[in-house]
Design a protein around this motif. Sequence first.
Motif, short mmCIF file in Angstrom:
data_model
loop_
_atom_site.label_atom_id
_atom_site.label_comp_id
_atom_site.label_asym_id
_atom_site.label_seq_id
_atom_site.Cartn_x
_atom_site.Cartn_y
_atom_site.Cartn_z
N TYR A 1 -71.63 -53.05 8.72
CA TYR A 1 -70.92 -54.33 8.86
C TYR A 1 -69.73 -54.38 7.90
CZ TYR A 1 -70.27 -59.39 9.19
OH TYR A 1 -69.75 -60.64 9.37
N THR A 2 -69.97 -54.11 6.62
CA THR A 2 -68.90 -54.05 5.63
C THR A 2 -69.08 -52.80 4.79
OG1 THR A 2 -70.13 -55.27 3.93
CG2 THR A 2 -68.80 -56.58 5.46
N SER B 1 -72.67 -53.71 3.51
CA SER B 1 -73.81 -54.33 4.18
C SER B 1 -73.92 -53.78 5.60
CB SER B 1 -73.67 -55.85 4.21
OG SER B 1 -72.54 -56.23 4.97
N VAL B 2 -75.11 -53.91 6.14
CA VAL B 2 -75.38 -53.53 7.52
C VAL B 2 -75.93 -54.75 8.24
CG1 VAL B 2 -75.83 -51.12 6.93
CG2 VAL B 2 -77.74 -52.74 7.09
N LEU B 3 -75.87 -54.71 9.55
CA LEU B 3 -76.53 -55.72 10.38
C LEU B 3 -77.72 -55.04 11.05
CD1 LEU B 3 -73.56 -57.53 12.17
CD2 LEU B 3 -74.94 -58.36 10.26
N ALA C 1 -79.40 -49.57 12.19
CA ALA C 1 -78.59 -50.76 11.93
C ALA C 1 -77.15 -50.41 12.28
CB ALA C 1 -78.71 -51.16 10.47
N GLY D 1 -79.64 -58.96 13.98
CA GLY D 1 -78.48 -59.70 13.47
C GLY D 1 -78.56 -60.07 12.00
N THR D 2 -79.65 -59.71 11.33
CA THR D 2 -79.81 -60.03 9.91
C THR D 2 -78.96 -59.10 9.06
OG1 THR D 2 -82.11 -60.67 10.32
CG2 THR D 2 -81.50 -60.21 8.04
N PRO D 3 -78.10 -59.66 8.20
CA PRO D 3 -77.33 -58.80 7.29
C PRO D 3 -78.19 -58.35 6.12
CG PRO D 3 -76.75 -61.10 6.94
CD PRO D 3 -77.73 -61.07 8.08
N PRO E 1 -77.57 -56.08 2.44
CA PRO E 1 -76.62 -55.34 1.61
C PRO E 1 -77.19 -54.01 1.13
CG PRO E 1 -77.64 -57.07 0.32
CD PRO E 1 -78.16 -57.22 1.73
N PRO F 1 -66.97 -49.91 9.57
CA PRO F 1 -67.69 -50.99 10.25
C PRO F 1 -67.84 -50.68 11.74
CG PRO F 1 -66.09 -51.90 8.73
CD PRO F 1 -65.83 -50.41 8.79
#
Length: 67
Positions: A6-7, A16-18, A3, A22-24, A26, A42
């Motif tokens: 992401y944040t 969180s990851v993507l 993945a 593209g699905t986030p 946490p 990120p």
Amino acid sequence: MQATAYTYDSDSRSGSVLLDDGTPLPFDAAAFDAGGLRLLRPGQRVRIEVQGEGAARQIALVTLQTF
């Protein structure tokens, strides 16, 4: 599973990851601590381990992706 970070909140050690589709998804401090990381930026590629299925799916481990 791979993945992209992401944040990330360094105070709570959660974020969180993507997923590659593209699905986030946490993650909490326990998953972050399980991977032995000290910091996450990120955009970094990470390896994650996921437990559960469907709505109960959660990340159990986040660590850096190594080649």
